[in-house]
Design a protein around this motif. Structure first.
Motif, PDB file in Angstrom:
ATOM      1  N   GLN A 248       7.301 -32.782  32.984  1.00 25.43           N
ATOM      2  CA  GLN A 248       7.389 -33.849  33.295  1.00 25.43           C
ATOM      3  C   GLN A 248       7.676 -35.061  32.371  1.00 25.43           C
ATOM      4  O   GLN A 248       9.279 -35.638  32.596  1.00 25.43           O
ATOM      5  CB  GLN A 248       6.096 -35.180  33.496  1.00 25.43           C
ATOM      6  N   ALA A 249       8.129 -35.002  31.001  1.00 25.23           N
ATOM      7  CA  ALA A 249       8.708 -35.626  30.311  1.00 25.23           C
ATOM      8  C   ALA A 249       9.841 -34.751  30.136  1.00 25.23           C
ATOM      9  O   ALA A 249      10.917 -35.742  29.784  1.00 25.23           O
ATOM     10  CB  ALA A 249       8.090 -35.232  28.888  1.00 25.23           C
TER      11      ALA A 249
ATOM     12  N   VAL B  79      12.187 -38.954  41.926  1.00 25.68           N
ATOM     13  CA  VAL B  79      13.313 -38.212  41.726  1.00 25.68           C
ATOM     14  C   VAL B  79      13.297 -37.667  42.976  1.00 25.68           C
ATOM     15  O   VAL B  79      13.131 -37.417  44.099  1.00 25.68           O
ATOM     16  CB  VAL B  79      13.463 -37.285  40.223  1.00 25.68           C
ATOM     17  N   ASP B  80      14.984 -37.587  43.409  1.00 26.99           N
ATOM     18  CA  ASP B  80      15.472 -37.018  45.131  1.00 26.99           C
ATOM     19  C   ASP B  80      15.516 -35.360  43.990  1.00 26.99           C
ATOM     20  O   ASP B  80      16.420 -34.611  43.935  1.00 26.99           O
ATOM     21  CB  ASP B  80      17.171 -36.881  44.909  1.00 26.99           C
TER      22      ASP B  80
ATOM     23  N   ALA C 293       8.555 -32.516  38.784  1.00 29.46           N
ATOM     24  CA  ALA C 293       8.163 -31.159  37.180  1.00 29.46           C
ATOM     25  C   ALA C 293       7.565 -29.995  37.468  1.00 29.46           C
ATOM     26  O   ALA C 293       7.861 -29.034  37.098  1.00 29.46           O
ATOM     27  CB  ALA C 293       7.521 -31.685  35.916  1.00 29.46           C
ATOM     28  N   LYS C 294       6.692 -29.828  38.255  1.00 31.91           N
ATOM     29  CA  LYS C 294       5.669 -29.023  38.807  1.00 31.91           C
ATOM     30  C   LYS C 294       6.657 -27.966  39.739  1.00 31.91           C
ATOM     31  O   LYS C 294       6.833 -26.688  39.512  1.00 31.91           O
ATOM     32  CB  LYS C 294       4.807 -29.254  39.771  1.00 31.91           C
TER      33      LYS C 294
ATOM     34  N   SER D 136       7.526 -37.014  43.035  1.00 29.53           N
ATOM     35  CA  SER D 136       7.044 -38.660  41.932  1.00 29.53           C
ATOM     36  C   SER D 136       7.112 -37.876  40.734  1.00 29.53           C
ATOM     37  O   SER D 136       7.522 -36.422  40.391  1.00 29.53           O
ATOM     38  CB  SER D 136       5.375 -38.457  41.284  1.00 29.53           C
ATOM     39  N   PHE D 137       7.283 -38.039  39.253  1.00 29.20           N
ATOM     40  CA  PHE D 137       8.288 -37.564  37.889  1.00 29.20           C
ATOM     41  C   PHE D 137       6.874 -36.219  37.868  1.00 29.20           C
ATOM     42  O   PHE D 137       7.182 -34.572  37.821  1.00 29.20           O
ATOM     43  CB  PHE D 137       8.321 -38.227  37.298  1.00 29.20           C
TER      44      PHE D 137
END
Length: 82
Positions: free
Chosen positions: A19-20, A44-45, A12-13, A7-8
């Motif tokens: 995440q933006a 996302v991959d 991001a983490k 997940s986004f």
């Protein structure tokens, strides 16, 4: 090896960004987003995302031709003007 989707927020983490930033890279066409069967939201991959942001960390946000001097370990006094 099976593709790993995240997940986004999770991507991001892992990548050390907001995440933006993941969303902005998808909007810019630098990173593909996927809809997965039985799952809500976009993914996302994870390998593609980590590769993209590893390259970004190498050059910083300025690009590969930028000259950036790392002064984070400087012990001397200095002044920063905002």
């Amino acid at each position: 090896m099976a593709r790993r989707f995240a997940s986004f927020p999770h991507a991001a983490k892992v990548c050390g960004v907001h995440q933006a930033t993941i969303r902005n890279r998808v909007v810019a066409g630098e990173l593909a987003a996927f809809k997965l069967p039985g799952k809500k939201g976009h993914f996302v991959d994870l390998d593609e995302a980590t590769a993209l942001f590893a390259q970004r960390q190498q050059w910083g946000s300025f690009g590969e031709k930028a000259v950036v001097h790392d002064l984070s370990n400087v012990v001397e006094d200095f002044e920063v003007l905002a």
